[in-house]
Enzyme design. Structure first.
Site, mmCIF file in Angstrom:
data_model
loop_
_atom_site.group_PDB
_atom_site.id
_atom_site.type_symbol
_atom_site.label_atom_id
_atom_site.label_comp_id
_atom_site.label_asym_id
_atom_site.label_seq_id
_atom_site.Cartn_x
_atom_site.Cartn_y
_atom_site.Cartn_z
ATOM 1 N N HIS A 70 24.141 -45.482 16.295
ATOM 2 C CA HIS A 70 24.285 -45.156 14.875
ATOM 3 C C HIS A 70 25.773 -45.120 14.503
ATOM 4 O O HIS A 70 26.621 -44.891 15.361
ATOM 5 C CB HIS A 70 23.692 -43.774 14.583
ATOM 6 C CG HIS A 70 22.195 -43.724 14.611
ATOM 7 N ND1 HIS A 70 21.490 -42.892 15.437
ATOM 8 C CD2 HIS A 70 21.276 -44.407 13.891
ATOM 9 C CE1 HIS A 70 20.191 -43.060 15.235
ATOM 10 N NE2 HIS A 70 20.033 -43.977 14.304
ATOM 11 N N CYS A 112 23.064 -35.143 14.760
ATOM 12 C CA CYS A 112 21.640 -35.543 14.640
ATOM 13 C C CYS A 112 20.700 -34.353 14.547
ATOM 14 O O CYS A 112 19.569 -34.498 14.102
ATOM 15 C CB CYS A 112 21.183 -36.338 15.855
ATOM 16 S SG CYS A 112 22.405 -37.342 16.617
HETATM 17 C C1 CIR Z 1 16.731 -42.200 19.026
HETATM 18 O O1 CIR Z 1 16.978 -43.139 19.793
HETATM 19 O O2 CIR Z 1 16.329 -42.390 17.896
HETATM 20 C C2 CIR Z 1 16.929 -40.789 19.519
HETATM 21 N N1 CIR Z 1 16.635 -40.747 20.906
HETATM 22 C C3 CIR Z 1 18.333 -40.330 19.248
HETATM 23 C C4 CIR Z 1 18.669 -40.233 17.806
HETATM 24 C C5 CIR Z 1 20.057 -39.795 17.587
HETATM 25 N N2 CIR Z 1 20.338 -39.659 16.209
HETATM 26 C C6 CIR Z 1 21.536 -39.899 15.686
HETATM 27 O O3 CIR Z 1 22.455 -40.372 16.350
HETATM 28 N N3 CIR Z 1 21.680 -39.665 14.374
#
Ligand code: CIR
Length: 253
Positions: free
Chosen positions: A161, A248
């Site tokens: 991201h 997150c």
């Molecule tokens: C994913 O791959 O979607 C989750 N394991 C991690 C999400 C992390 N979110 C972020 O960086 N905003």
């Protein structure tokens, strides 16, 4: 200034969350404890917290930042690009409706995860990634415009991201690492460069003068302290195993 945050407790199925490496499985109990400390830190920054219960149907649902963008003028429910995460938005409209009169929505075929959106005052940088496509970004831009805000896009090359490698910590200070160090659009900021060896620390969170940073990144901590911020260190080792960082884990508004 922020006054509130929404968080969602990690579920037992966090062990099945998406991971680019798959190398390490998070420890549920440890994740819960780390999440509790995270909530305490948000409180220390002066926020009132809404805590949503865990949902075993969605292993990654504690990474609540990705499912909505909360701005001072409107909120926008996203359409996550990861198939296993699309259902995380169910029920969020009612919760956000308690705080916002108008709740907007990104629709398919547009996809967008709000970890790809960085707020800089009234402007938003949107990362085009494997999770956020052009159609999703265009929808987001037109919604933001409707409410008097603006946005621009940046193509991501390596990171999951946008905010994996970038954090705006107010007062024109931009924490950046790796692929984001050479982006012309960011030249106007004072760049606080995080070394590649501490890349994970590039995802941190400004809240009301404090900067939440991950534990055990001493070089980054020093850089941020020297820039004049009070730091709060948090152990988020279990979320890191799933490519998740500090930002997150909450929606701040
Ligand atoms: C994913 O791959 O979607 C989750 N394991 C991690 C999400 C992390 N979110 C972020 O960086 N905003």
């Amino acid at each position: 200034m922020f006054t509130r945050a929404i968080v969602k407790k990690p579920c037992k199925n966090i062990v099945k969350g998406i991971s680019t490496t798959g190398a390490e499985i998070p420890d549920y109990e440890k994740a819960l404890a780390q999440h509790r400390d995270y909530i305490l830190a948000l409180k220390k920054c002066g926020l009132e917290i809404t805590i949503l219960e865990a949902d075993e149907n969605f292993p990654d649902s504690c990474f609540i930042e990705d499912i909505a963008l909360l701005t001072p003028h409107c909120c926008i429910i996203t359409n996550p690009g990861a198939a296993s995460r699309k259902g995380e938005i169910l029920g969020i409209k009612d919760i956000l409706g308690q705080f916002y009169p108008n709740v907007e929505k990104i629709e398919s075929p547009g996809t967008l995860e709000a970890g790809d959106v960085m707020m800089v005052g009234k402007h938003f940088c949107i990362g085009l990634s494997e999770r956020t496509n052009k159609i999703g970004a265009e929808q987001m831009i037109s919604i933001l415009k409707k409410y008097g805000m603006s946005a621009s896009t940046i193509i991501l090359r390596k990171v999951l991201h946008l905010k994996t490698g970038l954090s705006y910590i107010e007062d024109n200070n931009l924490i950046a690492c790796g692929e984001f160090l050479s982006i012309p659009e960011f030249k106007k900021f004072k760049i606080l460069e995080i070394p590649e060896t501490e890349a994970y620390a590039a995802n941190c969170v400004w809240i009301n003068g404090f900067v939440l940073i991950p534990k055990n990144y001493p070089v980054s901590k020093e850089i941020i302290k020297r820039a004049g911020y009070k730091t709060i260190e948090l152990d988020v080792s279990e979320f890191r195993k799933l490519d998740g960082g500090l930002s997150c884990l909450s929606l701040r508004f």
